[in-house]
Design an enzyme around this catalytic site. Structure first.
Site, short mmCIF file in Angstrom:
data_model
loop_
_atom_site.label_atom_id
_atom_site.label_comp_id
_atom_site.label_asym_id
_atom_site.label_seq_id
_atom_site.Cartn_x
_atom_site.Cartn_y
_atom_site.Cartn_z
N GLY A 181 -9.77 3.28 -6.08
CA GLY A 181 -8.42 2.74 -6.25
C GLY A 181 -7.40 3.46 -5.39
O GLY A 181 -7.68 3.88 -4.27
N VAL A 182 -6.23 3.65 -5.95
CA VAL A 182 -5.14 4.25 -5.17
C VAL A 182 -5.47 5.71 -4.83
O VAL A 182 -5.11 6.20 -3.74
CB VAL A 182 -3.79 4.10 -5.93
CG1 VAL A 182 -3.71 4.94 -7.17
CG2 VAL A 182 -2.64 4.39 -5.01
N ASP A 183 -6.20 6.38 -5.69
CA ASP A 183 -6.62 7.76 -5.44
C ASP A 183 -7.46 7.84 -4.16
O ASP A 183 -7.22 8.68 -3.28
CB ASP A 183 -7.45 8.21 -6.67
CG ASP A 183 -7.60 9.72 -6.77
OD1 ASP A 183 -7.00 10.43 -5.96
OD2 ASP A 183 -8.33 10.17 -7.68
N SER A 234 -2.59 4.04 -14.28
CA SER A 234 -3.48 3.64 -15.39
C SER A 234 -3.75 2.15 -15.51
O SER A 234 -4.51 1.75 -16.39
CB SER A 234 -2.98 4.15 -16.76
OG SER A 234 -3.28 5.52 -16.91
N THR A 235 -3.14 1.32 -14.66
CA THR A 235 -3.32 -0.13 -14.86
C THR A 235 -4.49 -0.71 -14.06
O THR A 235 -4.70 -1.92 -14.08
CB THR A 235 -2.04 -0.92 -14.50
OG1 THR A 235 -1.82 -0.83 -13.09
CG2 THR A 235 -0.84 -0.41 -15.26
N GLY A 236 -5.23 0.16 -13.37
CA GLY A 236 -6.41 -0.30 -12.64
C GLY A 236 -7.65 -0.01 -13.47
O GLY A 236 -7.82 -0.54 -14.57
N ASP A 291 0.85 -1.18 0.00
CA ASP A 291 0.00 0.00 0.00
C ASP A 291 0.90 1.24 0.00
O ASP A 291 1.67 1.46 0.93
CB ASP A 291 -0.86 -0.05 1.28
CG ASP A 291 -1.80 1.11 1.40
OD1 ASP A 291 -1.71 2.07 0.61
OD2 ASP A 291 -2.64 1.07 2.33
N ILE A 292 0.76 2.06 -1.01
CA ILE A 292 1.66 3.21 -1.17
C ILE A 292 1.47 4.23 -0.04
O ILE A 292 2.40 4.98 0.27
CB ILE A 292 1.47 3.86 -2.57
CG1 ILE A 292 2.70 4.67 -2.97
CG2 ILE A 292 0.19 4.69 -2.64
CD1 ILE A 292 2.76 5.04 -4.44
N TYR A 296 -8.39 2.43 -15.25
CA TYR A 296 -8.13 3.01 -16.57
C TYR A 296 -7.73 1.97 -17.62
O TYR A 296 -7.66 2.27 -18.81
CB TYR A 296 -7.10 4.13 -16.49
CG TYR A 296 -7.66 5.46 -16.02
CD1 TYR A 296 -8.97 5.58 -15.58
CD2 TYR A 296 -6.88 6.62 -16.03
CE1 TYR A 296 -9.50 6.79 -15.15
CE2 TYR A 296 -7.39 7.84 -15.61
CZ TYR A 296 -8.70 7.93 -15.17
OH TYR A 296 -9.20 9.13 -14.75
P1 ADP Z 1 -6.10 4.17 -12.67
O1 ADP Z 1 -7.44 4.84 -12.73
O2 ADP Z 1 -4.96 5.10 -13.03
O3 ADP Z 1 -6.08 2.88 -13.42
P2 ADP Z 1 -6.31 2.74 -10.12
O4 ADP Z 1 -6.23 3.31 -8.75
O5 ADP Z 1 -7.59 2.11 -10.53
O6 ADP Z 1 -5.87 3.92 -11.11
O7 ADP Z 1 -5.18 1.68 -10.32
C1 ADP Z 1 -3.81 2.00 -10.48
C2 ADP Z 1 -2.98 0.98 -9.75
O8 ADP Z 1 -3.00 1.27 -8.36
C3 ADP Z 1 -3.47 -0.46 -9.89
O9 ADP Z 1 -2.37 -1.27 -10.28
C4 ADP Z 1 -3.94 -0.82 -8.48
O10 ADP Z 1 -3.68 -2.19 -8.20
C5 ADP Z 1 -3.07 0.07 -7.64
N1 ADP Z 1 -3.52 0.38 -6.27
C6 ADP Z 1 -4.75 0.38 -5.74
N2 ADP Z 1 -4.72 0.72 -4.43
C7 ADP Z 1 -3.41 0.95 -4.12
C8 ADP Z 1 -2.68 1.33 -2.96
N3 ADP Z 1 -3.30 1.57 -1.79
N4 ADP Z 1 -1.33 1.47 -3.03
C9 ADP Z 1 -0.69 1.25 -4.20
N5 ADP Z 1 -1.29 0.90 -5.34
C10 ADP Z 1 -2.64 0.74 -5.31
#
Ligand code: ADP
Length: 174
Positions: free
Chosen positions: A32-34, A121-123, A10-11, A125
């Site tokens: 997602g990560v946002d 972008s790999t989630g 988790d970032i 998007y």
């Molecule tokens: P996007 O819309 O750019 O695709 P996402 O958040 O859906 O963004 O996904 C981007 C990446 O972030 C994916 O590989 C997902 O597995 C990853 N991700 C989701 N939650 C976290 C987190 N807490 N920490 C790090 N990476 C994450």
């Protein structure tokens, strides 16, 4: 020491100068990560994003903006907007490369020495993971050869598939 690091997790838990957020153009947070970053950083992050939005009307794909880290243990969050994958014919590869490069430019301008990227972008998007990782690694390597202010760049993979892809690509002979 290797200036490129790979971790799985988790970032929001990383203690680096700056983490990069995979934001959307509206800068209003999302899933997602946002969502995880805004949740952990607290409301100040969204307030700062909204101020930037007022000033410059959001952030187009390929660009990045910087805020404080709010309640996170980082000085900055760099909000980078990646491309939404369609079929590869809409400049998605270049836009993704720009998102990485512009994040690094902002980091450099703010004296960031340690920075971590999610797999932009790999989630949701939908950018295919292998080419996305190749672009991310290429851009970071290119940047680091021309810059000596950034000490380490960490690729923070949340899912096993991305982690395995990065592991393979980073351990390949140059
Ligand atoms: P996007 O819309 O750019 O695709 P996402 O958040 O859906 O963004 O996904 C981007 C990446 O972030 C994916 O590989 C997902 O597995 C990853 N991700 C989701 N939650 C976290 C987190 N807490 N920490 C790090 N990476 C994450």
């Amino acid at each position: 020491m290797n200036r490129i690091q790979l971790v799985r997790g988790d970032i929001t838990k990383l203690e680096v100068d700056a983490i990069v957020n995979a934001a959307n153009s509206s800068l209003t947070g999302g899933s997602g990560v946002d969502g995880a970053i805004h949740q952990a950083a607290g409301p100040r992050l969204l307030e700062e994003c909204l101020k930037i939005r007022e000033r410059q009307d959001g952030c187009p794909p390929g660009e990045a903006v910087i805020t404080s880290g709010g309640n996170l243990k980082v000085k900055f969050v760099i909000h980078a907007v990646g491309p939404i994958w369609k079929d590869g014919s809409e400049d998605e590869h270049n836009i993704l490369a720009n998102a990485y490069r512009n994040s690094l430019v902002l980091a450099q301008a703010n004296s960031v020495e340690t920075i971590a990227f999610p797999n932009i972008s790999t989630g949701i998007y939908g950018f295919p993971k292998i080419p996305a990782a190749e672009i991310a690694i290429r851009e970071v390597k290119d940047f680091l050869t021309k810059d000596d202010s950034i000490q380490t760049v960490t690729f923070c993979c949340f899912d096993e598939e991305n982690f395995d892809i990065y592991n393979q690509l980073l351990n390949k002979a140059p």
